[in-house]
Design a protein around this motif. Structure first.
Motif, PDB file in Angstrom:
ATOM      1  N   ASP A 134       0.813  -1.218   0.000  1.00 23.86           N
ATOM      2  CA  ASP A 134       0.000   0.000   0.000  1.00 23.86           C
ATOM      3  C   ASP A 134       0.851   1.274   0.000  1.00 23.86           C
ATOM      4  OD1 ASP A 134      -2.186  -1.607  -0.020  1.00 23.86           O
ATOM      5  OD2 ASP A 134      -3.005  -0.952   1.904  1.00 23.86           O
ATOM      6  N   ARG A 135       1.932   1.280   0.770  1.00 20.08           N
ATOM      7  CA  ARG A 135       2.783   2.464   0.846  1.00 20.08           C
ATOM      8  C   ARG A 135       3.422   2.759  -0.508  1.00 20.08           C
ATOM      9  NH1 ARG A 135       6.761   0.695   3.133  1.00 20.08           N
ATOM     10  NH2 ARG A 135       7.866   2.580   3.794  1.00 20.08           N
ATOM     11  N   GLU A 136       3.833   1.729  -1.191  1.00 20.88           N
ATOM     12  CA  GLU A 136       4.477   1.896  -2.498  1.00 20.88           C
ATOM     13  C   GLU A 136       3.460   2.313  -3.559  1.00 20.88           C
ATOM     14  OE1 GLU A 136       7.880  -1.502  -1.575  1.00 20.88           O
ATOM     15  OE2 GLU A 136       6.001  -2.027  -2.589  1.00 20.88           O
ATOM     16  N   ILE A 137       2.274   1.711  -3.526  1.00 20.36           N
ATOM     17  CA  ILE A 137       1.230   2.114  -4.473  1.00 20.36           C
ATOM     18  C   ILE A 137       0.845   3.564  -4.242  1.00 20.36           C
ATOM     19  CG2 ILE A 137      -1.176   1.756  -5.152  1.00 20.36           C
ATOM     20  CD1 ILE A 137      -0.769  -1.218  -4.644  1.00 20.36           C
ATOM     21  N   GLU A 138       0.754   3.962  -2.984  1.00 22.85           N
ATOM     22  CA  GLU A 138       0.437   5.345  -2.654  1.00 22.85           C
ATOM     23  C   GLU A 138       1.492   6.288  -3.238  1.00 22.85           C
ATOM     24  OE1 GLU A 138      -1.098   7.564   1.320  1.00 22.85           O
ATOM     25  OE2 GLU A 138       0.921   6.683   1.448  1.00 22.85           O
ATOM     26  N   HIS A 188       2.981  10.210  -7.392  1.00 20.82           N
ATOM     27  CA  HIS A 188       3.822  10.579  -8.544  1.00 20.82           C
ATOM     28  C   HIS A 188       2.932  11.012  -9.712  1.00 20.82           C
ATOM     29  CE1 HIS A 188       7.338   9.947 -11.337  1.00 20.82           C
ATOM     30  NE2 HIS A 188       6.344   9.741 -12.196  1.00 20.82           N
ATOM     31  N   GLU A 189       1.890  10.234 -10.005  1.00 22.11           N
ATOM     32  CA  GLU A 189       1.005  10.565 -11.115  1.00 22.11           C
ATOM     33  C   GLU A 189       0.153  11.798 -10.817  1.00 22.11           C
ATOM     34  OE1 GLU A 189       1.445   9.295 -13.952  1.00 22.11           O
ATOM     35  OE2 GLU A 189       2.867   7.832 -13.188  1.00 22.11           O
ATOM     36  N   LEU A 190      -0.274  11.955  -9.580  1.00 19.64           N
ATOM     37  CA  LEU A 190      -1.021  13.154  -9.204  1.00 19.64           C
ATOM     38  C   LEU A 190      -0.170  14.414  -9.366  1.00 19.64           C
ATOM     39  CD1 LEU A 190      -3.006  12.032  -6.019  1.00 19.64           C
ATOM     40  CD2 LEU A 190      -3.957  12.640  -8.252  1.00 19.64           C
ATOM     41  N   THR A 191       1.129  14.283  -9.087  1.00 23.44           N
ATOM     42  CA  THR A 191       2.033  15.422  -9.278  1.00 23.44           C
ATOM     43  C   THR A 191       2.116  15.800 -10.747  1.00 23.44           C
ATOM     44  OG1 THR A 191       3.344  14.784  -7.344  1.00 23.44           O
ATOM     45  CG2 THR A 191       4.380  16.269  -8.918  1.00 23.44           C
ATOM     46  N   HIS A 192       2.172  14.804 -11.620  1.00 19.63           N
ATOM     47  CA  HIS A 192       2.159  15.089 -13.061  1.00 19.63           C
ATOM     48  C   HIS A 192       0.901  15.866 -13.439  1.00 19.63           C
ATOM     49  CE1 HIS A 192       5.752  13.230 -14.502  1.00 19.63           C
ATOM     50  NE2 HIS A 192       5.418  12.001 -14.186  1.00 19.63           N
ATOM     51  N   ILE A 193      -0.236  15.458 -12.886  1.00 23.12           N
ATOM     52  CA  ILE A 193      -1.495  16.146 -13.185  1.00 23.12           C
ATOM     53  C   ILE A 193      -1.481  17.552 -12.610  1.00 23.12           C
ATOM     54  CG2 ILE A 193      -3.977  16.163 -12.707  1.00 23.12           C
ATOM     55  CD1 ILE A 193      -3.908  13.095 -12.827  1.00 23.12           C
ATOM     56  N   ARG A 194      -1.063  17.673 -11.364  1.00 20.56           N
ATOM     57  CA  ARG A 194      -1.076  18.965 -10.672  1.00 20.56           C
ATOM     58  C   ARG A 194      -0.137  19.961 -11.346  1.00 20.56           C
ATOM     59  NH1 ARG A 194       0.235  19.548  -4.281  1.00 20.56           N
ATOM     60  NH2 ARG A 194       2.160  18.571  -4.995  1.00 20.56           N
ATOM     61  N   ASN A 195       0.991  19.487 -11.878  1.00 17.76           N
ATOM     62  CA  ASN A 195       1.973  20.361 -12.531  1.00 17.76           C
ATOM     63  C   ASN A 195       1.680  20.598 -14.008  1.00 17.76           C
ATOM     64  OD1 ASN A 195       3.278  20.421 -10.085  1.00 17.76           O
ATOM     65  ND2 ASN A 195       4.942  19.070 -10.701  1.00 17.76           N
ATOM     66  N   MET A 253       8.784   5.546  -2.217  1.00 18.13           N
ATOM     67  CA  MET A 253       9.023   5.832  -3.629  1.00 18.13           C
ATOM     68  C   MET A 253      10.241   5.073  -4.131  1.00 18.13           C
ATOM     69  SD  MET A 253       7.611   7.711  -6.062  1.00 18.13           S
ATOM     70  CE  MET A 253       7.931   6.675  -7.479  1.00 18.13           C
ATOM     71  N   ILE A 254      11.265   4.976  -3.294  1.00 19.87           N
ATOM     72  CA  ILE A 254      12.483   4.261  -3.675  1.00 19.87           C
ATOM     73  C   ILE A 254      12.206   2.771  -3.871  1.00 19.87           C
ATOM     74  CG2 ILE A 254      14.743   3.483  -2.824  1.00 19.87           C
ATOM     75  CD1 ILE A 254      15.100   6.255  -1.585  1.00 19.87           C
ATOM     76  N   THR A 255      11.524   2.143  -2.925  1.00 17.14           N
ATOM     77  CA  THR A 255      11.255   0.702  -3.050  1.00 17.14           C
ATOM     78  C   THR A 255      10.296   0.426  -4.202  1.00 17.14           C
ATOM     79  OG1 THR A 255       9.517   0.859  -1.355  1.00 17.14           O
ATOM     80  CG2 THR A 255      11.722   0.217  -0.625  1.00 17.14           C
ATOM     81  N   ALA A 256       9.374   1.356  -4.464  1.00 22.03           N
ATOM     82  CA  ALA A 256       8.481   1.185  -5.609  1.00 22.03           C
ATOM     83  C   ALA A 256       9.278   1.210  -6.910  1.00 22.03           C
ATOM     84  CB  ALA A 256       7.417   2.285  -5.612  1.00 22.03           C
ATOM     85  N   LEU A 257      10.207   2.159  -7.042  1.00 23.08           N
ATOM     86  CA  LEU A 257      11.032   2.244  -8.245  1.00 23.08           C
ATOM     87  C   LEU A 257      11.897   1.007  -8.418  1.00 23.08           C
ATOM     88  CD1 LEU A 257      12.158   6.003  -8.114  1.00 23.08           C
ATOM     89  CD2 LEU A 257      10.575   4.957  -9.748  1.00 23.08           C
ATOM     90  N   LEU A 258      12.422   0.494  -7.314  1.00 21.63           N
ATOM     91  CA  LEU A 258      13.251  -0.719  -7.391  1.00 21.63           C
ATOM     92  C   LEU A 258      12.448  -1.909  -7.904  1.00 21.63           C
ATOM     93  CD1 LEU A 258      15.334  -0.411  -4.098  1.00 21.63           C
ATOM     94  CD2 LEU A 258      16.222  -0.331  -6.434  1.00 21.63           C
TER      95      LEU A 258
END
Length: 320
Positions: free
Chosen positions: A161-165, A170-177, A262-267
């Motif tokens: 859950d933490r990694e999915i969050e 990350h995707e919400l930031t793309h939308i917000r920016n 975020m780091i473990t999700a990217l890994l």
């Protein structure tokens, strides 16, 4: 990627830079039209009455044609954007096998996205799931009413859950920016250049041998301009995409307060993000795009190692 205190300044600079680059893309439409006109005139030997069959005459005639072809080309480009505005999500759904879901179909994912949006006062985008074993996610849309976040089933199975969050943030930031709209416009416009370049390669225009004889130099110059426009459009697309990933990673940390997630999700995503049925334009929108060109010249994303190093250096994350 910049330290936290410089994030918003970097976002604003990135937005200005992106607008300039997208403006250049539209400017390249004129160069494309000029190149096409040179190829057609050079191949047919067609010149306005009174002009001698010299290279300078072909160059001058093509420049005169821009007076009326230029406005028409912009109308065509905006029409193409309007078509993309209307049908882009349906096309993406068909290519990657995604479908809209709600709290009943995906309660875990919906709850995570909803909590992030509520905590920051962000309008909630639509949620979609793609039936694919790849580990990836991406955001789409050209206005707030169309924004959607798509997550693969492979990602849901592999990440906690933490990694999915963190990925959702990350995707919400793309939308917000406003990254999503900018990238989709760039992909659509650059797609026009790729289409024309491919037609030229397959069509193989040659001087017609009519009474004016045509002009091989005019054809070659026109073809060179078309190829140059395509090449520059690809570089602009990649320049737009690469810098945004660092900012989106930083934005995910800001939203979740959890750089390690975020780091473990990217890994976990690294090397496992290939969506087999997705066109390159969709892959450019993803959290990670494993497709790259020669010596990474055409890589749309920074390497996972570089992104993790930035999170470790600037966001107090721990490289595992």
């Amino acid at each position: 990627m910049l330290p936290a205190y410089g994030l918003y300044t970097h976002v604003r600079r990135n937005e200005l830079r992106s607008r300039v680059l997208v403006g250049i893309l539209f400017g390249l439409v004129l160069v494309l039209v000029y190149g096409i006109d040179l190829v057609v005139r050079g191949a047919s030997g067609n010149l306005p009455r009174g002009m001698r069959p010299e290279l300078s005459s072909y160059l001058s005639a093509a420049a005169q044609d821009l007076v009326w072809l230029g406005p028409l080309s912009f109308v065509a480009a905006f029409l193409w954007l309007w078509i993309a505005y209307r049908v882009h999500q349906a096309i993406i759904d068909r290519t990657v096998g995604s479908a809209a879901v709600g709290p009943a179909e995906a309660p875990r994912l919906y709850r995570l996205l909803e909590n992030l949006c509520i905590s920051r006062g962000i309008p909630m985008p639509a949620l979609r799931i793609a039936e694919d074993p790849a580990l990836n996610a991406f955001a789409t849309g050209l206005n707030p009413g169309q924004y959607a976040v798509t997550v693969t089933t492979g990602l849901l199975e592999a990440l906690d859950d933490r990694e999915i969050e963190a990925v959702l943030a990350h995707e919400l930031t793309h939308i917000r920016n406003d990254d999503v709209r900018t990238m989709m416009i760039a992909v659509v416009i650059a797609g026009i250049f790729a289409f024309v370049a491919e037609l030229l390669l397959r069509g193989g225009y040659r001087p017609s041998g009519n009474r004016k004889g045509g002009s091989v130099p005019a054809v070659l110059i026109g073809a060179l301009l078309i190829g140059l426009v395509w090449f520059l459009s690809q570089l602009i697309r990649f320049a737009l995409s690469r810098t945004r990933e660092y900012v989106a990673d930083a934005g995910a940390v800001e939203l979740t307060k959890n750089p390690d997630a975020m780091i473990t999700a990217l890994l976990k995503i690294s090397g496992r993000g290939e969506l087999a049925g997705a066109p390159s334009g969709v892959m450019e929108l993803c959290v990670d795009n494993p497709r790259s060109g020669i010596a990474d010249l055409f890589a749309t994303h920074p390497s996972i190692d570089d992104r993790i190093a930035a999170l470790t250096r600037y966001a107090a994350g721990r490289a595992l």
